[in-house]
Scaffold this motif. Structure first.
Motif, PDB file in Angstrom:
ATOM      1  N   UNK A 326      -8.439  -1.993  -3.919  1.00  9.74           N
ATOM      2  CA  UNK A 326      -7.338  -1.736  -4.846  1.00  9.74           C
ATOM      3  C   UNK A 326      -7.676  -0.547  -5.734  1.00  9.74           C
ATOM      4  N   UNK A 327      -6.728   0.386  -5.820  1.00  6.68           N
ATOM      5  CA  UNK A 327      -6.891   1.589  -6.639  1.00  6.68           C
ATOM      6  C   UNK A 327      -5.819   1.609  -7.717  1.00  6.68           C
ATOM      7  N   UNK A 328      -6.193   2.097  -8.889  1.00  3.81           N
ATOM      8  CA  UNK A 328      -5.263   2.265  -9.996  1.00  3.81           C
ATOM      9  C   UNK A 328      -5.209   3.755 -10.341  1.00  3.81           C
ATOM     10  N   UNK A 329      -4.355   4.526  -9.644  1.00  7.55           N
ATOM     11  CA  UNK A 329      -4.382   5.989  -9.775  1.00  7.55           C
ATOM     12  C   UNK A 329      -4.182   6.493 -11.197  1.00  7.55           C
ATOM     13  N   UNK A 330      -3.284   5.876 -11.961  1.00  3.71           N
ATOM     14  CA  UNK A 330      -3.018   6.358 -13.322  1.00  3.71           C
ATOM     15  C   UNK A 330      -4.217   6.147 -14.242  1.00  3.71           C
ATOM     16  N   UNK A 331      -5.036   5.151 -13.931  1.00  7.22           N
ATOM     17  CA  UNK A 331      -6.199   4.845 -14.770  1.00  7.22           C
ATOM     18  C   UNK A 331      -7.496   5.376 -14.171  1.00  7.22           C
ATOM     19  N   UNK A 332      -7.395   5.964 -12.970  1.00 12.85           N
ATOM     20  CA  UNK A 332      -8.541   6.578 -12.301  1.00 12.85           C
ATOM     21  C   UNK A 332      -9.708   5.589 -12.164  1.00 12.85           C
ATOM     22  N   UNK A 333      -9.356   4.390 -11.739  1.00 12.93           N
ATOM     23  CA  UNK A 333     -10.393   3.390 -11.468  1.00 12.93           C
ATOM     24  C   UNK A 333      -9.949   2.533 -10.282  1.00 12.93           C
ATOM     25  N   UNK A 334     -10.856   1.730  -9.766  1.00 18.26           N
ATOM     26  CA  UNK A 334     -10.526   0.871  -8.650  1.00 18.26           C
ATOM     27  C   UNK A 334     -11.731   0.074  -8.200  1.00 18.26           C
ATOM     28  N   UNK A 362      -9.972  -7.882 -13.516  1.00 17.09           N
ATOM     29  CA  UNK A 362     -10.263  -8.019 -14.941  1.00 17.09           C
ATOM     30  C   UNK A 362     -11.259  -6.961 -15.389  1.00 17.09           C
ATOM     31  N   UNK A 363     -12.242  -6.649 -14.549  1.00 23.95           N
ATOM     32  CA  UNK A 363     -13.197  -5.586 -14.871  1.00 23.95           C
ATOM     33  C   UNK A 363     -12.454  -4.257 -15.024  1.00 23.95           C
ATOM     34  N   UNK A 364     -11.540  -3.975 -14.091  1.00 28.93           N
ATOM     35  CA  UNK A 364     -10.780  -2.727 -14.169  1.00 28.93           C
ATOM     36  C   UNK A 364      -9.906  -2.699 -15.423  1.00 28.93           C
ATOM     37  N   UNK A 365      -9.392  -3.860 -15.832  1.00 27.45           N
ATOM     38  CA  UNK A 365      -8.594  -3.917 -17.057  1.00 27.45           C
ATOM     39  C   UNK A 365      -9.406  -3.440 -18.256  1.00 27.45           C
ATOM     40  N   UNK A 366     -10.693  -3.770 -18.297  1.00 31.65           N
ATOM     41  CA  UNK A 366     -11.563  -3.320 -19.392  1.00 31.65           C
ATOM     42  C   UNK A 366     -11.662  -1.797 -19.406  1.00 31.65           C
ATOM     43  N   UNK A 367     -11.547  -1.173 -18.227  1.00 30.37           N
ATOM     44  CA  UNK A 367     -11.650   0.284 -18.141  1.00 30.37           C
ATOM     45  C   UNK A 367     -10.358   0.992 -18.545  1.00 30.37           C
ATOM     46  N   UNK A 368      -9.256   0.256 -18.620  1.00 33.73           N
ATOM     47  CA  UNK A 368      -7.954   0.855 -18.895  1.00 33.73           C
ATOM     48  C   UNK A 368      -7.725   0.988 -20.390  1.00 33.73           C
ATOM     49  N   UNK A 369      -6.947   1.996 -20.756  1.00 32.35           N
ATOM     50  CA  UNK A 369      -6.728   2.265 -22.181  1.00 32.35           C
ATOM     51  C   UNK A 369      -5.279   2.026 -22.601  1.00 32.35           C
ATOM     52  N   UNK A 370      -4.588   1.155 -21.867  1.00 33.31           N
ATOM     53  CA  UNK A 370      -3.215   0.823 -22.245  1.00 33.31           C
ATOM     54  C   UNK A 370      -2.985  -0.666 -22.055  1.00 33.31           C
TER      55      UNK A 370
END
Length: 469
Positions: A326-334, A362-370
């Motif tokens: 799973x990739x989250x392009x807007x947050x540049x993490x996955x 949940x780990x990726x959520x910690x990396x997100x800023x929104x």
């Protein structure tokens, strides 16, 4: 049907393509894209508030890292999951990596993630002008796959890529007659009308790669994807089919996910053009507009919010393999994880699978800023008022059977099949897809796909076939 052979004209084309592929690897400039030089910009020191925020974030990441590692070590039970490996990335860095009973260089079968390699192979051939997404597949496979009773348009490469060919999986597969080296699935739905996941359709794409390039799918993937991505632990054996067969290590899947996060580029090498990468994210069938939407692009399932892409993901399931990317392009993490369960279709493994997936999200959520939360994301469901648009009688044009869709006074849809007398409640999974969950089941069931054209509901796809409103 005629005997499956390559014509002299196609043989000459294959030789020229093989030569072109060889030259591509000899001339690495073909992969390298010029980048503008960055100007020297004086870096200002971080403010005290920014520094405190960074330290707080780093502490949260470390806490999440320790908790996730402990969870994997405690829950990767042998023999249900003999070995497992997971990674989380942000920008161009690895922020979490854990392996249980294996090394990060161990190759795992990646099951249906092979489809993403098949997809890239096809898109590369389009980039090079060798094939077109609009080409009918009969141009390469010399078989008529279309069901004449449906009177639909020819199946194209695009339709196979997006699982919208109308072909359905043959539960008792056998090779076609007259020595065709592939299975010819039945077309049960009109071309381009509905999504229907079909492994055998992706296997056909593997044969198209061979017909167009002169290389088996395994050889093509090795030369044009694994080598440029420096995936040294991975392999695509000669037995690789379009739907499965590639094997990758965690280290190599990390490089693979970096390439997707960079829009099809890796270390300055363009694996697929920006134009083709954008094609991956296009909707494959028409659906209602909504704020929170889940749809199918090419190969990937896509999440969007207000029309902006937030997630692209694909699962990997088969005996001996279970994983998710799973990739989250807007947050540049996955993230990606892979494992090797001897039996994947059992409650014990699904509990592990969904537990690990939710913790990686949940780990990726910690990396997100929104405020976006991948763990709780749900596509919009129809309101009671919107449910009325589906009510009506849907007829099979080839016989006298029909399906009635009724709106129950309690505010849900009921499907009634004339040919079985079955009456069941169907539950929405999106604004136009519903499912009937059989008693005793938790996730699998019968899909009811309403087909839309120009904003109007015109048909219904169920397991027995296509019904017109």
């Amino acid at each position: 049907m005629k005997e499956y052979t390559i014509s002299p004209r196609r043989s000459r084309m294959v030789l020229s393509v093989v030569l072109a592929s060889f030259l591509t690897f000899q001339m690495t400039d073909c992969f390298i894209e010029e980048k503008p030089k960055e100007k020297n910009i004086e870096q200002k020191p971080p403010t005290p508030d920014a520094e405190a925020e960074r330290k707080t974030r780093d502490k949260r990441i470390e806490t999440e890292r320790e908790a996730l590692s402990a969870w994997m070590r405690a829950n990767t039970w042998y023999p249900i999951v003999p070995a497992a490996a997971a990674v989380v990335v942000e920008n161009d860095a690895v922020v979490f990596r854990e392996t249980v009973r294996c090394e990060p260089t161990k190759p795992f079968m990646v099951a249906s993630l092979t489809k993403t390699f098949t997809m890239l192979s096809i898109l590369q051939l389009v980039d090079r002008g060798i094939i077109s997404l609009d080409d009918p597949i009969s141009k390469y496979l010399h078989v008529d796959f279309e069901n004449s009773e449906l009177a639909s348009k020819p199946i194209s490469i695009w339709h196979l890529l997006t699982h919208t060919s109308g072909l359905v999986e043959d539960p008792n597969p056998k090779l076609a007659e007259n020595n065709y080296p592939f299975i010819v699935p039945e077309q049960k739905y009109p071309t381009g009308f509905r999504f229907n996941y079909c492994n055998q359709g992706y296997n056909l794409l593997g044969f198209i790669v061979f017909e167009a390039s002169g290389l088996s799918l395994g050889d093509y993937v090795t030369r044009n994807i694994l080598v440029p991505l420096e995936m040294r632990d991975s392999m695509a054996p000669v037995t690789t089919r379009g739907a499965a067969g590639v094997e990758c290590s965690l280290n190599d899947l990390t490089k693979y996910i970096f390439m997707f996060m960079q829009g099809g580029e890796f270390k300055g090498r363009r694996i697929v053009s920006r134009r083709m990468f954008r094609k991956i994210l296009e909707e494959s069938v028409e659906g209602p507009s909504s704020k929170y939407k889940e749809y199918r692009g090419i190969c990937f399932r896509i999440w969007s919010v207000n029309g902006r892409i937030y997630s692209m993901h694909h699962a990997a399931h088969m005996p001996g393999a279970g994983g998710f990317m799973q990739l989250f392009p807007r947050h540049r993490c996955g993230y990606v994880f892979i494992s090797n369960p001897p039996v994947y279709d059992r409650e014990e493994f699904y509990g592990y699978y969904y537990g690990l997936k939710s913790r990686l999200m949940q780990f990726c959520k910690v990396l997100m800023n929104d405020t976006f939360d991948p763990v709780s994301f749900q596509p919009d469901r129809p309101t009671v008022k919107q449910l009325r648009r589906f009510v009506g009688r849907y007829r099979n044009e080839n016989n006298d059977t029909y399906v009635d869709i009724e709106l129950h006074p309690s505010g849900y849809l009921v499907a009634v099949k004339s040919y079985t007398g079955q009456r069941c409640m169907i539950t929405p999974t999106s604004l136009h897809t519903f499912v009937y969950i059989y008693p005793g089941q938790s996730e699998k069931g019968e899909i009811y796909d309403f087909v839309m054209k120009r904003g109007m509901v015109i048909g219904l796809g169920v397991k027995e076939g296509y019904f017109v409103r």
